[in-house]
Scaffold this motif. Sequence first.
Motif, PDB file in Angstrom:
ATOM      1  N   ILE A 104       0.841  -1.208   0.000  1.00  0.00           N
ATOM      2  CA  ILE A 104       0.000   0.000   0.000  1.00  0.00           C
ATOM      3  C   ILE A 104       0.870   1.250   0.000  1.00  0.00           C
ATOM      4  O   ILE A 104       0.642   2.194  -0.775  1.00  0.00           O
ATOM      5  N   LEU A 105       1.878   1.280   0.869  1.00  0.00           N
ATOM      6  CA  LEU A 105       2.755   2.448   0.953  1.00  0.00           C
ATOM      7  C   LEU A 105       3.561   2.629  -0.336  1.00  0.00           C
ATOM      8  O   LEU A 105       3.749   3.760  -0.808  1.00  0.00           O
ATOM      9  N   ALA A 106       4.048   1.512  -0.907  1.00  0.00           N
ATOM     10  CA  ALA A 106       4.846   1.599  -2.136  1.00  0.00           C
ATOM     11  C   ALA A 106       4.018   2.156  -3.284  1.00  0.00           C
ATOM     12  O   ALA A 106       4.486   3.027  -4.039  1.00  0.00           O
ATOM     13  N   SER A 200      -1.241   3.790 -21.053  1.00  0.00           N
ATOM     14  CA  SER A 200      -2.090   3.036 -21.987  1.00  0.00           C
ATOM     15  C   SER A 200      -3.312   2.467 -21.284  1.00  0.00           C
ATOM     16  O   SER A 200      -4.424   2.499 -21.828  1.00  0.00           O
ATOM     17  N   ALA A 201      -3.099   1.951 -20.065  1.00  0.00           N
ATOM     18  CA  ALA A 201      -4.223   1.403 -19.296  1.00  0.00           C
ATOM     19  C   ALA A 201      -5.229   2.493 -18.956  1.00  0.00           C
ATOM     20  O   ALA A 201      -6.447   2.270 -18.991  1.00  0.00           O
ATOM     21  N   GLN A 202      -4.726   3.686 -18.616  1.00  0.00           N
ATOM     22  CA  GLN A 202      -5.621   4.794 -18.292  1.00  0.00           C
ATOM     23  C   GLN A 202      -6.425   5.229 -19.505  1.00  0.00           C
ATOM     24  O   GLN A 202      -7.626   5.535 -19.408  1.00  0.00           O
ATOM     25  N   ILE A 203      -5.787   5.244 -20.661  1.00  0.00           N
ATOM     26  CA  ILE A 203      -6.500   5.609 -21.897  1.00  0.00           C
ATOM     27  C   ILE A 203      -7.575   4.577 -22.222  1.00  0.00           C
ATOM     28  O   ILE A 203      -8.673   4.924 -22.685  1.00  0.00           O
ATOM     29  N   THR A 207      -9.468   0.729 -14.400  1.00  0.00           N
ATOM     30  CA  THR A 207      -9.573   1.303 -13.054  1.00  0.00           C
ATOM     31  C   THR A 207      -8.245   1.134 -12.317  1.00  0.00           C
ATOM     32  O   THR A 207      -7.349   0.422 -12.771  1.00  0.00           O
ATOM     33  N   SER A 208      -8.145   1.774 -11.156  1.00  0.00           N
ATOM     34  CA  SER A 208      -6.917   1.687 -10.366  1.00  0.00           C
ATOM     35  C   SER A 208      -6.652   0.258  -9.904  1.00  0.00           C
ATOM     36  O   SER A 208      -5.507  -0.210  -9.917  1.00  0.00           O
ATOM     37  N   SER A 209      -7.715  -0.440  -9.506  1.00  0.00           N
ATOM     38  CA  SER A 209      -7.543  -1.821  -9.045  1.00  0.00           C
ATOM     39  C   SER A 209      -7.130  -2.736 -10.197  1.00  0.00           C
ATOM     40  O   SER A 209      -6.289  -3.629 -10.027  1.00  0.00           O
ATOM     41  N   ILE A 215      -1.128  -5.049 -14.029  1.00  0.00           N
ATOM     42  CA  ILE A 215       0.154  -4.506 -14.491  1.00  0.00           C
ATOM     43  C   ILE A 215       1.199  -4.518 -13.388  1.00  0.00           C
ATOM     44  O   ILE A 215       2.279  -5.101 -13.540  1.00  0.00           O
ATOM     45  N   THR A 216       0.873  -3.887 -12.253  1.00  0.00           N
ATOM     46  CA  THR A 216       1.878  -3.712 -11.199  1.00  0.00           C
ATOM     47  C   THR A 216       2.317  -5.040 -10.599  1.00  0.00           C
ATOM     48  O   THR A 216       3.520  -5.352 -10.554  1.00  0.00           O
ATOM     49  N   ILE A 217       1.360  -5.830 -10.138  1.00  0.00           N
ATOM     50  CA  ILE A 217       1.699  -7.083  -9.454  1.00  0.00           C
ATOM     51  C   ILE A 217       2.470  -8.051 -10.350  1.00  0.00           C
ATOM     52  O   ILE A 217       3.506  -8.586  -9.943  1.00  0.00           O
ATOM     53  N   PRO A 218       2.024  -8.302 -11.600  1.00  0.00           N
ATOM     54  CA  PRO A 218       2.814  -9.238 -12.442  1.00  0.00           C
ATOM     55  C   PRO A 218       4.234  -8.763 -12.724  1.00  0.00           C
ATOM     56  O   PRO A 218       5.160  -9.573 -12.786  1.00  0.00           O
ATOM     57  N   LEU A 219       4.429  -7.444 -12.861  1.00  0.00           N
ATOM     58  CA  LEU A 219       5.743  -6.934 -13.234  1.00  0.00           C
ATOM     59  C   LEU A 219       6.703  -6.813 -12.047  1.00  0.00           C
ATOM     60  O   LEU A 219       7.917  -6.752 -12.247  1.00  0.00           O
ATOM     61  N   ILE A 220       6.162  -6.756 -10.832  1.00  0.00           N
ATOM     62  CA  ILE A 220       7.055  -6.703  -9.666  1.00  0.00           C
ATOM     63  C   ILE A 220       7.140  -8.070  -8.974  1.00  0.00           C
ATOM     64  O   ILE A 220       7.651  -8.162  -7.855  1.00  0.00           O
ATOM     65  N   LYS A 221       6.658  -9.103  -9.643  1.00  0.00           N
ATOM     66  CA  LYS A 221       6.684 -10.440  -9.054  1.00  0.00           C
ATOM     67  C   LYS A 221       8.089 -10.904  -8.673  1.00  0.00           C
ATOM     68  O   LYS A 221       8.274 -11.509  -7.609  1.00  0.00           O
ATOM     69  N   PRO A 222       9.130 -10.650  -9.489  1.00  0.00           N
ATOM     70  CA  PRO A 222      10.481 -11.080  -9.075  1.00  0.00           C
ATOM     71  C   PRO A 222      10.930 -10.474  -7.742  1.00  0.00           C
ATOM     72  O   PRO A 222      11.506 -11.169  -6.901  1.00  0.00           O
TER      73      PRO A 222
END
Length: 309
Positions: A104-106, A200-203, A207-209, A215-222
């Motif tokens: 949440i903070l990140a 691109s997602a915003q266009i 939504t934020s969720s 996008i965020t979770i899959p790309l920061i999985k490592p």
Amino acid sequence: MKRKSISYAKWGYIFLIPFFVVYIIFSLYPLFQTFYYSFTDYVKDQGSIGGGWTRQAVEVTPTFCGFDNYSTIFTSGSDLLQSFWNTIIMWIVGFIPQIVISLILAVWFTDLRLKIKAQGFFKAVIYLPNVIMASAFAFLFYSLFSRGGAIYDLIKVPLLESVWGSRGIVGLINFILWYGNTTILLMAAIMGVDTSLYESAQIDGATSSQTFWKITIPLIKPIMSYVLVTSLIGGLQMYDVPALLTKDMGSPNGKLKTVVMIIQANKQGDIGKASALCVIIFIVSAIIGLALMFASADHDGKKKKKKRG
């Protein structure tokens, strides 16, 4: 006339020499020595006080005993399994809020639309508990929650005398100590994501969720896998906080006794058994770490590359 080109490649290896020397002396050699002692009958009398203040310590030559130390540890009378589950439970109690709050903070600090001011100050405050010794936190919480402490006088509940109350306090201390470090790592991972993906997602009207989960979770999985593995390894080595809260007793009912507390109890006498316990922790940590890394690997991406090939 051509000048001779200077190769600086060798200097990289030269500067690495001090690291390898220190690693071999202080890490690799003790590791092999621990494996060796785990297969020996090595009981050492350290004397009556601190290595023999009142009488001379007795040195015993280690003798090979095969897997006797391991069989003794896994006998029905051994409390290794119970201490292992105690360690895992206390790690989970601290890690779940740690990863949730850190995420949440990140996301909050890296969101370009929020434009949070004084981010440097907040990051310093979040990370500050990580530089404070765990023993200091343990003494602080012991003085607050023990009978006669400020929190005890306020709520009149002896949390340190109940199983889940004491486990919750250990988890809370571990959360406070490490959520700042986890937040910094996750922030670095999120900041490494290409901002054009969010645009691109915003266009497209996401939504934020949806942006967060797709996008965020899959790309920061490592990085999340790295945090999970390193946190688990550190959790299996948990010692100082529960030991100081319970004065090395693991009370109440031995539910706060960890594997490392058993090692510490044996290292002054039965060095062979203590070494075997260390080897077991090493093997379990390696297996769990490899399993988690394999489970979090991008198997779908690899399959797609194979199909294209």
